[in-house]
Design a protein around this motif. Sequence first.
Motif, PDB file in Angstrom:
ATOM      1  N   LYS A 203      47.197  57.170  37.748  1.00 51.36           N
ATOM      2  CA  LYS A 203      45.873  57.714  38.018  1.00 51.36           C
ATOM      3  C   LYS A 203      44.938  56.559  38.383  1.00 51.36           C
ATOM      4  CE  LYS A 203      43.027  61.281  37.758  1.00 51.36           C
ATOM      5  NZ  LYS A 203      43.067  62.072  38.990  1.00 51.36           N
ATOM      6  N   LEU A 204      44.171  56.753  39.447  1.00 51.75           N
ATOM      7  CA  LEU A 204      43.224  55.703  39.825  1.00 51.75           C
ATOM      8  C   LEU A 204      42.029  55.719  38.870  1.00 51.75           C
ATOM      9  CD1 LEU A 204      42.574  53.482  41.977  1.00 51.75           C
ATOM     10  CD2 LEU A 204      41.099  55.181  43.047  1.00 51.75           C
ATOM     11  N   THR A 205      41.796  54.582  38.233  1.00 50.92           N
ATOM     12  CA  THR A 205      40.636  54.464  37.350  1.00 50.92           C
ATOM     13  C   THR A 205      39.720  53.387  37.906  1.00 50.92           C
ATOM     14  OG1 THR A 205      41.741  52.765  36.059  1.00 50.92           O
ATOM     15  CG2 THR A 205      41.999  55.051  35.303  1.00 50.92           C
ATOM     16  N   LEU A 206      38.518  53.314  37.392  1.00 48.47           N
ATOM     17  CA  LEU A 206      37.589  52.273  37.838  1.00 48.47           C
ATOM     18  C   LEU A 206      38.173  50.888  37.566  1.00 48.47           C
ATOM     19  CD1 LEU A 206      34.825  51.467  38.990  1.00 48.47           C
ATOM     20  CD2 LEU A 206      33.929  51.543  36.660  1.00 48.47           C
ATOM     21  N   GLU A 207      38.774  50.733  36.383  1.00 52.85           N
ATOM     22  CA  GLU A 207      39.341  49.434  36.010  1.00 52.85           C
ATOM     23  C   GLU A 207      40.426  49.017  37.010  1.00 52.85           C
ATOM     24  OE1 GLU A 207      38.778  51.963  33.762  1.00 52.85           O
ATOM     25  OE2 GLU A 207      36.933  50.885  33.226  1.00 52.85           O
ATOM     26  N   ARG A 208      41.290  49.970  37.318  1.00 57.56           N
ATOM     27  CA  ARG A 208      42.366  49.679  38.270  1.00 57.56           C
ATOM     28  C   ARG A 208      41.790  49.304  39.636  1.00 57.56           C
ATOM     29  NH1 ARG A 208      47.601  50.743  37.873  1.00 57.56           N
ATOM     30  NH2 ARG A 208      48.429  51.727  35.995  1.00 57.56           N
ATOM     31  N   LEU A 209      40.811  50.086  40.088  1.00 60.18           N
ATOM     32  CA  LEU A 209      40.235  49.813  41.403  1.00 60.18           C
ATOM     33  C   LEU A 209      39.582  48.433  41.422  1.00 60.18           C
ATOM     34  CD1 LEU A 209      39.714  50.725  44.262  1.00 60.18           C
ATOM     35  CD2 LEU A 209      37.652  51.889  43.506  1.00 60.18           C
ATOM     36  N   LEU A 210      38.891  48.076  40.337  1.00 60.05           N
ATOM     37  CA  LEU A 210      38.262  46.746  40.288  1.00 60.05           C
ATOM     38  C   LEU A 210      39.314  45.647  40.399  1.00 60.05           C
ATOM     39  CD1 LEU A 210      35.453  47.213  37.609  1.00 60.05           C
ATOM     40  CD2 LEU A 210      35.191  46.809  40.068  1.00 60.05           C
ATOM     41  N   ASP A 325      34.482  40.854  55.760  1.00 60.10           N
ATOM     42  CA  ASP A 325      33.682  41.630  54.805  1.00 60.10           C
ATOM     43  C   ASP A 325      34.363  41.724  53.441  1.00 60.10           C
ATOM     44  OD1 ASP A 325      31.806  42.327  56.882  1.00 60.10           O
ATOM     45  OD2 ASP A 325      33.348  43.704  57.633  1.00 60.10           O
ATOM     46  N   LEU A 326      33.576  41.469  52.388  1.00 58.72           N
ATOM     47  CA  LEU A 326      34.077  41.593  51.017  1.00 58.72           C
ATOM     48  C   LEU A 326      33.492  42.855  50.403  1.00 58.72           C
ATOM     49  CD1 LEU A 326      33.538  37.902  49.861  1.00 58.72           C
ATOM     50  CD2 LEU A 326      35.628  38.903  50.803  1.00 58.72           C
ATOM     51  N   MET A 327      33.848  43.097  49.133  1.00 55.54           N
ATOM     52  CA  MET A 327      33.274  44.239  48.405  1.00 55.54           C
ATOM     53  C   MET A 327      32.583  43.744  47.148  1.00 55.54           C
ATOM     54  SD  MET A 327      35.707  47.543  48.327  1.00 55.54           S
ATOM     55  CE  MET A 327      34.534  48.357  47.249  1.00 55.54           C
ATOM     56  N   PRO A 328      31.531  44.448  46.707  1.00 55.56           N
ATOM     57  CA  PRO A 328      30.939  44.077  45.410  1.00 55.56           C
ATOM     58  C   PRO A 328      31.982  44.295  44.301  1.00 55.56           C
ATOM     59  CG  PRO A 328      29.596  45.718  46.558  1.00 55.56           C
ATOM     60  CD  PRO A 328      30.877  45.606  47.311  1.00 55.56           C
ATOM     61  N   GLU A 329      31.802  43.620  43.166  1.00 51.58           N
ATOM     62  CA  GLU A 329      32.803  43.749  42.095  1.00 51.58           C
ATOM     63  C   GLU A 329      32.220  44.355  40.821  1.00 51.58           C
ATOM     64  OE1 GLU A 329      34.908  40.077  41.530  1.00 51.58           O
ATOM     65  OE2 GLU A 329      35.499  39.953  43.650  1.00 51.58           O
ATOM     66  N   ASP A 330      30.992  44.862  40.904  1.00 49.54           N
ATOM     67  CA  ASP A 330      30.387  45.442  39.690  1.00 49.54           C
ATOM     68  C   ASP A 330      30.002  46.906  39.941  1.00 49.54           C
ATOM     69  OD1 ASP A 330      28.679  44.404  41.595  1.00 49.54           O
ATOM     70  OD2 ASP A 330      26.985  44.231  40.213  1.00 49.54           O
ATOM     71  N   LEU A 334      33.646  55.261  39.165  1.00 50.56           N
ATOM     72  CA  LEU A 334      34.603  55.269  40.266  1.00 50.56           C
ATOM     73  C   LEU A 334      33.977  55.759  41.568  1.00 50.56           C
ATOM     74  CD1 LEU A 334      37.552  54.728  40.989  1.00 50.56           C
ATOM     75  CD2 LEU A 334      38.085  57.068  40.314  1.00 50.56           C
ATOM     76  N   GLU A 335      33.166  56.813  41.468  1.00 47.31           N
ATOM     77  CA  GLU A 335      32.571  57.405  42.667  1.00 47.31           C
ATOM     78  C   GLU A 335      31.729  56.379  43.444  1.00 47.31           C
ATOM     79  OE1 GLU A 335      33.464  60.371  43.659  1.00 47.31           O
ATOM     80  OE2 GLU A 335      32.112  60.542  45.377  1.00 47.31           O
ATOM     81  N   SER A 336      30.906  55.620  42.726  1.00 45.21           N
ATOM     82  CA  SER A 336      30.071  54.642  43.440  1.00 45.21           C
ATOM     83  C   SER A 336      30.934  53.509  44.002  1.00 45.21           C
ATOM     84  CB  SER A 336      28.950  54.107  42.552  1.00 45.21           C
ATOM     85  OG  SER A 336      29.484  53.531  41.392  1.00 45.21           O
ATOM     86  N   ALA A 337      32.026  53.188  43.322  1.00 45.21           N
ATOM     87  CA  ALA A 337      32.932  52.157  43.852  1.00 45.21           C
ATOM     88  C   ALA A 337      33.572  52.641  45.152  1.00 45.21           C
ATOM     89  CB  ALA A 337      34.005  51.823  42.825  1.00 45.21           C
ATOM     90  N   LEU A 338      33.941  53.925  45.182  1.00 47.66           N
ATOM     91  CA  LEU A 338      34.561  54.472  46.399  1.00 47.66           C
ATOM     92  C   LEU A 338      33.567  54.517  47.555  1.00 47.66           C
ATOM     93  CD1 LEU A 338      36.810  57.343  44.974  1.00 47.66           C
ATOM     94  CD2 LEU A 338      37.513  55.095  45.808  1.00 47.66           C
ATOM     95  N   LYS A 339      32.305  54.829  47.215  1.00 49.54           N
ATOM     96  CA  LYS A 339      31.276  54.829  48.268  1.00 49.54           C
ATOM     97  C   LYS A 339      31.104  53.432  48.842  1.00 49.54           C
ATOM     98  CE  LYS A 339      28.543  58.929  47.593  1.00 49.54           C
ATOM     99  NZ  LYS A 339      28.020  59.511  46.347  1.00 49.54           N
ATOM    100  N   ALA A 340      31.133  52.427  47.964  1.00 47.54           N
ATOM    101  CA  ALA A 340      31.002  51.032  48.419  1.00 47.54           C
ATOM    102  C   ALA A 340      32.214  50.638  49.258  1.00 47.54           C
ATOM    103  CB  ALA A 340      30.855  50.101  47.220  1.00 47.54           C
ATOM    104  N   LEU A 341      33.363  51.194  48.885  1.00 49.88           N
ATOM    105  CA  LEU A 341      34.577  50.910  49.660  1.00 49.88           C
ATOM    106  C   LEU A 341      34.438  51.485  51.072  1.00 49.88           C
ATOM    107  CD1 LEU A 341      38.162  50.800  48.569  1.00 49.88           C
ATOM    108  CD2 LEU A 341      37.682  52.539  50.266  1.00 49.88           C
ATOM    109  N   VAL A 342      33.932  52.698  51.146  1.00 51.79           N
ATOM    110  CA  VAL A 342      33.711  53.305  52.463  1.00 51.79           C
ATOM    111  C   VAL A 342      32.731  52.453  53.270  1.00 51.79           C
ATOM    112  CG1 VAL A 342      32.679  55.300  53.645  1.00 51.79           C
ATOM    113  CG2 VAL A 342      34.318  55.650  51.777  1.00 51.79           C
ATOM    114  N   ASP A 343      31.656  52.001  52.606  1.00 52.81           N
ATOM    115  CA  ASP A 343      30.682  51.158  53.311  1.00 52.81           C
ATOM    116  C   ASP A 343      31.335  49.883  53.847  1.00 52.81           C
ATOM    117  OD1 ASP A 343      28.633  52.902  52.941  1.00 52.81           O
ATOM    118  OD2 ASP A 343      27.880  51.949  51.095  1.00 52.81           O
TER     119      ASP A 343
END
Lengths: 435, 249
Positions: A203-210, A325-330, A334-343
Amino acid sequence: MQRSASFEVKVYPELWKVLDIDIERLDKMRMVLGEVYEKHFLSQENRPKGMAYFDWVISEIHGGRIKEILEAKREGRVVVGTFCIYIPEEIILALDGICIGLCAGSPGTIPDAEKILPRNICPMVKSAFGFNIAKVCPYFQSVDFVYGETTCDAKKKTWEILNEYISTYVMEIPQMKREHDKRLWLEEVKLFIEKMESLSKKKLTLERLLEGIKIMNAKRKALQRLNNLRSFNPAPISGKDCLLIEQIAFYDDPIRFTKKVNELCDELEEKVKRGEGVKDPQALRIMVSGTPMALPNWKLHNIVESLGGMVVNEESCIGTRYFKDLMPEDFSDLESALKALVDRYMKIDCSCFTPNDERVEQVLKEYRDSKAEGIIYYSLAFCHTYNIEAYKIQKACEKEGIPFLFIETDYSPEDIGQIQTRIEAFFETIRERRR
Amino acid sequence: MRILGIDLGSRTIKWVYFEGENLKDFGVIESGYNPLDKVRPFFEKIRPEKTVATGYGRHLAKEALKAEVVTEIKAHATGIYYLNPEIRTIIDIGGQDSKVIKIDEKGRVLNFLMNEKCAAGTGRFLEIMALGLGITLEDLSQAPLLKNPKIKIGSMCTVFAESEVISLKHKGVSLEEIIMAIHESIAERIMVMLERLGVEEKVAFTGGVAKNKALKALLESKLKLSIFSPDYPEITGALGAALLALKGI
């Protein structure tokens, strides 16, 4: 065939048999690759010591890395094959998967593809398709599925046929960048997560995605660091070697790769401090922009550097577009992390987008940053979007007074003489400007 | 000082020989299988102290003749600037490629375009068409410029264009019409390159195909200006190479 080999792409007949490879053909191909590699890479003068690792990676291209991948598969890790930087690698890594850029840069498999695909389409697509149906790519034979996207018509329609040979999952990439396009892609990303979750049984979790984000950020930062070092004159590393590293970035283990690129950069920083370069400081500094060059497509770099030039930047998917391009790490959820990923992914200035004016700005920026003296715009035959976009880039270059040369070619060697003449004449005009 | 400029082209070898600043001699010979074998006799006779090579085979000459090399593009620019310093745009059509070159008031190359990797729009294209029609290159050159040409050759590819020409012949289309269509097809390709690069006066026409008077007249009518062509247009590159040997590359 006898040759005094100091370099060899290693053979793995048992492994190849297990993977149902056309062993005889792959054996010939690896010999050719070894010879070409020795001639174009190992013969270079003042090569950094840190390149030894990447030489080793190439020597293990048909075996060592495959073994690692198969072991990972046994541990239940999902292996995804791709042809595009528009793939959310962070998610694959977050779910312990492996992302592999597949073989697509050799003319050898094009006749295989042309038995099925039309002749008048991009050589990259034909080469890749050919690698699969001819069973000469151990990576194709090892992946769980191929990730396809909709960045060009040739790819999009080829996936339908490729799916008859190997499971091909297609993700829709929007071709404009409006709010609803971004929402569409977020939906696509979520579908992809479902696919990866069901295959990996995780299961994808915020921790895993980070975790995934951190691995990718570190890798992209290492590649940025390498690219920045090329801006010094004399450049401490050849364009060919950098292109090779950018190509290897798509299939090597990301953590080990990052470590090795950083070690190489440590060495290059010392070289820069001492004012050492691979060529004399008078060598012409050339930036390459355009269609990506998939392994082992080294045609343009070989010509430029054999004529005394130095490639100092690749504005391309196999190049800066992959790592700029990099991604923020904080993130708190999960939802906001995915939005940042899309950005982050929506910043990709692929020529499939319309309009794509940010690419023009990016080319000019990279030209200044790399301290190049001219741009060679490289378009593969039938790569319509990059080919057409050349017009806008050329106009912008003319306005800025940047020397610009357009080259349209494919993987065959027949036009090397003509390309050489064009590039030599381009060099002559740049040298005259210097006076 | 004995100076040799040599242009090792795809079809012929052109050479220009200077003693000091004086042009002493020049010539054109077939390239054959081994161009260097063709070069050696007169090279040994002249024994140049300095050689600059250009053309398709320039890198062959680099070691064998201890020559410096320049591209055809720079050589043509230098050669034409010497013959007529008012030229700003050069159309060069040789045996295997065609080019359009823009130069500045000092004869330096500003920009250039070359044809894609095939024989369309080159001297070879004309040779094959002449062969298909059973006429000579001189016949092509003497053909009249038709006011309202009725037919067109659609194929870009030389091989397909040849079949097209042969079928026109069998349909009973007049020779004049067919020749006009052949010249149109080259002229149109050149016009596309000229328009991409932007034409600036004055315009010169060099390379072996510049001897084709009908094609020159057709280009003049399309451009609505008169085109300068040297007396021996095929040696422009060799002349430029010799001049570059003289003044240093």
